[in-house]
Design an enzyme around this catalytic site. Structure first.
Site, PDB file in Angstrom:
ATOM      1  N   GLU A  98       0.979  -1.126  -0.019  1.00  0.00           N
ATOM      2  CA  GLU A  98      -0.009  -0.033   0.041  1.00  0.00           C
ATOM      3  C   GLU A  98       0.931   1.165  -0.029  1.00  0.00           C
ATOM      4  OE1 GLU A  98      -3.558  -0.386   2.106  1.00  0.00           O
ATOM      5  OE2 GLU A  98      -3.415   1.792   3.012  1.00  0.00           O
ATOM      6  N   ASP A 100       0.078   5.266   0.555  1.00  0.00           N
ATOM      7  CA  ASP A 100      -0.996   6.022   1.062  1.00  0.00           C
ATOM      8  C   ASP A 100      -0.736   7.663   1.118  1.00  0.00           C
ATOM      9  OD1 ASP A 100      -2.133   3.448   1.998  1.00  0.00           O
ATOM     10  OD2 ASP A 100      -1.729   3.701   4.106  1.00  0.00           O
ATOM     11  N   GLU A 102      -3.263  10.427   3.148  1.00  0.00           N
ATOM     12  CA  GLU A 102      -4.570  10.415   3.864  1.00  0.00           C
ATOM     13  C   GLU A 102      -4.391  11.918   4.304  1.00  0.00           C
ATOM     14  OE1 GLU A 102      -5.682   6.481   5.811  1.00  0.00           O
ATOM     15  OE2 GLU A 102      -4.156   7.482   6.836  1.00  0.00           O
TER      16      GLU A 102
END
Length: 284
Positions: A98, A100, A102
């Site tokens: 993953e 990311d 955010e």
């Protein structure tokens, strides 16, 4: 005169290429939200909304194994405390990879926190967080992920903010074998998102809406067990991003961001790692 016509035609063609972009109807599927996610303007724009009942999300129809991914976002304005706008790449199944972005909301007048992380074979805990040098709710800004076999680079408006290098030779896992889709969601996380959960979502301001446009992917599409870039992708095929690295000017811009806008770096958190910092933090 003829040469001028050729130059003009070349510039015109280049402008067409530069403005060509993907279409949300063709490239993404809304996955949840019961109508709160909307594709608009014949696929040019997409919005996600959150209210007290639920949030919303979408994912790419394609899977990718390496790529240079751009998306323009305009984040929830005003009091965005308690909720998260997530934009990331992720594989499926156990021990996922993953990458990311955010965006952690905050009370009115307080800055968003841009949270980044890298997971490889299910192992994450590689958080770096930043405040931005602009208001991400006033206009669209471009958030980019460069992912090639040598490195991952997070960029904002073309300015690199973080680089995670492939250090497998030093025993550090790196995401390179699992194809990933692009995901995005807007959801309530007021148990942790803003000041460790101390500031809760104010539902009197709902619905909250984040907007997306100008998605672009120069990437190796993974389908039926093979890559569109071939078994041994290389920059010779025209995919310069496959061997792209940060030049001295880009490294200087990244240092500027990290010096002035980084608010958390796991590589500097000695209290969190009393037995010693992770290998990638101590290996140059």
């Amino acid at each position: 005169m003829a040469s001028s016509s050729i130059v003009f035609a070349t510039i015109f063609l280049a402008s067409l290429i530069a403005t060509t972009r993907a279409n949300f109807n063709n490239d993404f599927a809304i996955t949840w939200g019961d109508g709160r996610a909307k594709i608009l303007n014949n696929g040019d724009d997409l919005t996600l909304s959150l209210d007290k009942a639920t949030g919303s999300g979408f994912q790419s129809k394609n899977e990718y194994l390496f790529g240079s991914i751009d998306m323009q976002l305009k984040l929830v304005p005003g009091n965005s405390a308690g909720h998260v706008t997530a934009y990331y790449l992720s594989s499926f199944g156990y021990n996922p990879d993953e990458i990311d972005f955010e965006f952690l909301g905050n009370a009115s007048g307080q800055p968003y926190t841009l949270h980044t992380n890298v997971f490889a074979q299910g192992k994450g805990n590689r958080e770096q967080q930043f405040h931005l040098w602009f208001d991400p709710t006033k206009d669209f800004h471009t958030y980019s992920i460069l992912w090639n076999p040598q490195r991952i680079v997070f960029s904002v408006d073309g300015i690199p903010i973080r680089e995670f290098k492939n250090m497998e030779s030093q025993g550090v896992s790196f995401p390179k074998n699992q194809p990933m889709r692009i995901y995005s969601s807007l959801w309530n996380a007021d148990d942790w998102a803003t000041q460790g959960g101390r500031v809760k979502t104010d539902w009197t301001h709902a619905p909250f809406t984040a907007s997306y446009r100008n998605f672009n992917a120069n990437a190796c599409v993974w389908a039926s067990g093979s890559s569109s870039c071939g078994s041994s992708p290389s920059a010779d095929s025209g995919s310069d991003w496959l061997n792209q690295e940060l030049d001295s000017a880009s490294l200087e811009r990244m240092r500027w961001v990290q010096t002035n806008y980084m608010v958390y770096n796991y590589c500097a958190d000695l209290q969190r790692f009393p037995q010693g910092l992770p290998t990638e933090c101590t290996t140059t």
